[in-house]
Structures are given as structure tokens and as C-alpha cells.
Motif scaffolding. Sequence first.
Motif, PDB file in Angstrom:
ATOM      1  N   GLU A 279       0.790  -1.196  -0.056  1.00  0.00           N
ATOM      2  CA  GLU A 279      -0.033  -0.010  -0.047  1.00  0.00           C
ATOM      3  C   GLU A 279       0.825   1.152  -0.213  1.00  0.00           C
ATOM      4  O   GLU A 279       0.673   2.440  -0.688  1.00  0.00           O
ATOM      5  N   ALA A 280       1.915   1.369   0.707  1.00  0.00           N
ATOM      6  CA  ALA A 280       2.591   2.534   1.137  1.00  0.00           C
ATOM      7  C   ALA A 280       3.437   2.707  -0.494  1.00  0.00           C
ATOM      8  O   ALA A 280       3.572   3.669  -0.978  1.00  0.00           O
ATOM      9  N   ALA A 281       3.882   1.509  -0.955  1.00  0.00           N
ATOM     10  CA  ALA A 281       4.652   1.873  -2.369  1.00  0.00           C
ATOM     11  C   ALA A 281       3.620   2.447  -3.460  1.00  0.00           C
ATOM     12  O   ALA A 281       4.061   3.276  -4.173  1.00  0.00           O
ATOM     13  N   TYR A 282       2.563   1.786  -3.545  1.00  0.00           N
ATOM     14  CA  TYR A 282       1.564   2.039  -4.686  1.00  0.00           C
ATOM     15  C   TYR A 282       0.941   3.661  -4.373  1.00  0.00           C
ATOM     16  O   TYR A 282       0.580   4.510  -5.325  1.00  0.00           O
ATOM     17  N   ARG A 283       0.855   4.034  -2.897  1.00  0.00           N
ATOM     18  CA  ARG A 283       0.386   5.501  -2.517  1.00  0.00           C
ATOM     19  C   ARG A 283       1.360   6.513  -2.742  1.00  0.00           C
ATOM     20  O   ARG A 283       1.356   7.603  -3.239  1.00  0.00           O
ATOM     21  N   GLU A 284       2.740   6.315  -2.364  1.00  0.00           N
ATOM     22  CA  GLU A 284       3.721   7.027  -2.258  1.00  0.00           C
ATOM     23  C   GLU A 284       4.952   6.762  -2.980  1.00  0.00           C
ATOM     24  O   GLU A 284       5.890   7.816  -2.915  1.00  0.00           O
ATOM     25  N   GLY A 285       5.071   5.815  -3.876  1.00  0.00           N
ATOM     26  CA  GLY A 285       6.466   5.250  -4.370  1.00  0.00           C
ATOM     27  C   GLY A 285       6.420   5.691  -5.687  1.00  0.00           C
ATOM     28  O   GLY A 285       7.701   5.532  -6.471  1.00  0.00           O
ATOM     29  N   ALA A 286       5.532   6.690  -6.397  1.00  0.00           N
ATOM     30  CA  ALA A 286       5.898   6.965  -7.901  1.00  0.00           C
ATOM     31  C   ALA A 286       6.916   8.028  -7.996  1.00  0.00           C
ATOM     32  O   ALA A 286       7.651   7.719  -8.969  1.00  0.00           O
ATOM     33  N   PRO A 287       7.281   8.947  -7.059  1.00  0.00           N
ATOM     34  CA  PRO A 287       8.427   9.785  -7.550  1.00  0.00           C
ATOM     35  C   PRO A 287       9.642   9.134  -7.335  1.00  0.00           C
ATOM     36  O   PRO A 287      10.539   9.162  -8.238  1.00  0.00           O
TER      37      PRO A 287
END
Length: 394
Positions: A279-287
Motif C-alpha cells: 500500500e505504501a509503495a503504490y500510494r507514495e512510491g511514484a516519485p
Amino acid sequence: MIDFDKVQPRTGTNSVKWDAIQEMYHREGLLPLWVADMDFLAPEAVTNALQDAVAKGIYGYSIFPDSLYSAIIDWQQTRHGFSLEKEAILFNSGVVPSLALALQSYTAENDAILIHDPVYHPFADVIKRNNRRLVRAPLLEKAGHFEMDFAAMEQAIVENNIKLFILCNPHNPGGRVWTKEELTTIGLLCQKHHVFVVSDEIHQDIVFAPHRFTSFQTVDPSFTAFSIVLTSATKTFNLAGIKNSMVFIKDPALRKRFVAAQERNVQGEINTFGTVATEAAYREGAPWLEALLPYLSDNAAFIQSFLQTHMPNVRVQMPEGTYLMWLDFSAYGLSDQQLQRILINEAHVVLNQGTIFGPHGSQHMRLNFACSRSILEKVLHQIAEAFETIDRKK
């Protein structure tokens, strides 16, 4: 933002990639560019989320929160134009275990299963372990990349009464990102002959411009009636150890059969930290991903340039996606055993032997370039020096 140039020490961490090689080859100082994980720190947002979970101090049974489903749905829609509903998303410990469940769900023992050659080696292993019959269709190398031989595939389907085809998109080890047109042809071919499709899309986010990833199930709405998609955040964000993957099954009847197989095998419960990290990767990992992709692309270009200058006898397929490069050493006329011995004993480098990916992998090697540039340069120079004597004789 992470400094991808910084070398992250991994020896002594129980890393398969770094710590298993000494026992395997009984040599010290080997540099590993083999196992498909990255030598980069995961996104800080993932580390923070895991630390928060650890700080709670209670690690009991957990459910899949709605926020996890929405993070997956948002990611797939935003990145790939893939529309999903919550009920279409199932969880499992990994793509390969999910592949085993798919074989058990949609085929019977002794059924013929089709894969490409070369292709990700656990495909063949899972087919054999589940008492299915392995059939390989060769890929064609044209203009420096792989193409599907649709005529050969159809012939194999008809002659062997193929029940299921495993698609690898993006392709491992060749790095091809199959186009919508290619996927359409595959889909129509399988639809025509009633062949079920399992699409392994774990590398879907690691794609280099101008290429674009297309999920098999977005090509034609009718394809959802005879296919499922396997994927995970683990390859994208270097999280292989969290053991969490997704299975996308839009058709309710197909989903029911897969869930039944999960229940028979007592699978489907996922490590709590796997759900947190996903969940953390998909929520905040784009940059983090947007910074990673050009670094990987530059590494690939560096390899191509280096080999053209220092080892022109090695043919390179420039990857359109993944962080894996397929190297053709056939011009040296070495056996697979000789090639491996030179790389291990003289270059002191561990790559994946091409033969594990199928018979057409003979005299090839797969190189993982998801590492710092300094390590990559060192590896390439060591390989070039080891082959210098052979090159002089040509």
C-alpha cells in the motif's frame, strides 16, 4: 530522494543474490549481477510505513484494508489504464505460487502448457512439478529484439492440444514490452483455439520511454473471459522479501475456481508487512520510480556502448523494459560450460546462464543491471579483461 549511485552493502544480510554465491561457487570476491532484485534502497515511504507497523508491537492476524484495494486500483488505472473493481483483486504470496494455483485451477494433469523459449525459467519448473506437459514455442530474434513467431505458436497449439499459455509481459529475459498489436494477435489466437492465458505482468512498471506497457486484459474486453493477470509491487519497488502479490480475475466464474484452489492449498493469507509495504509503495512510491527509470535506462545504454567498444563480439538486445539484459556470446564458439567457467573463474562475475531459460538460451547470459554504476563498470571491465585473450585470437 535515494542516491542510486551509492553502493549499498548487502553481504552478510542473508541475501540470495550476494550471500549464496560463495557457497555455490566456492570463491570469494564474486560480483553478482544475476538474481532479479535491485541493489537499491526501497522508497523511504515504504520503510517508514514498515517502521510504523513494527512500532505498534502487536503482530497478530490482519485483514486486507479497503485502503490497500484502493491503492492498487488507483495505481493500475493511473499508470496503465487498467480499470479494476475490488472483487477482481485476489492476494497471494507471489507470482510463481499464483502460477501454480492457476495451473491447478484451469488445467488437469497431463494437459499441455505452452511457454516461449527463452522465457523466465520458473515457468517450466512449475509446469513440470504440477504434472503438466511442457511445450515451448521459440521466439525470433529480429532487428536486435525478440518477436513472437505466431505461426509456430499456432502450430504448437494445434498439434499439442494446448490448454493454457503463460505470457511474460514485459518479457524476461529479453526485455521486450509486447505491443498492443502483438497482444491482440496472441489473444485472438488463444480465443480461437480455446487456450487459457495467464499473463505474468510483474515487470509492468519498469518500462523505458517511448515504450508503453499494455496489460493483456486491457486489449479487448472479451479477453477477460479466458485470462487472468499476475503482478506485484515487489519487482517495481525492490520488495521481493515481503512475499505479496496480486491476481486480477475479472470473470466471476474464473475467480471462483482460483479461490477454490487457494482454499485447497491453504493459500491467500498474506504477511501483514507485505500488505503494509504494498500500500505504501503504490500510494507514495511514484516519485522514487520516476527517478529510478532513467537511471536504469542509462545503465542499459552504458552496457551497450561499453560492449560495442570493448567486446563487439557480444550481441546485445536493448531492453524496452525490466532491468535485465540478454547477452549473446555465441560468436566466441564456447560451450555453455566453458562460458560459465570463464565468467566465474576469470571474470569473477555471476550472471544467469541462458540455458535455464530454455534451449534457445544456449551461449547466452542474462545480466541484471539494477545496481550502482560503479559496480556495473567494474563487472564489465572484468568480463572484458577475461575475454581479451579470446578476442585477440579472432
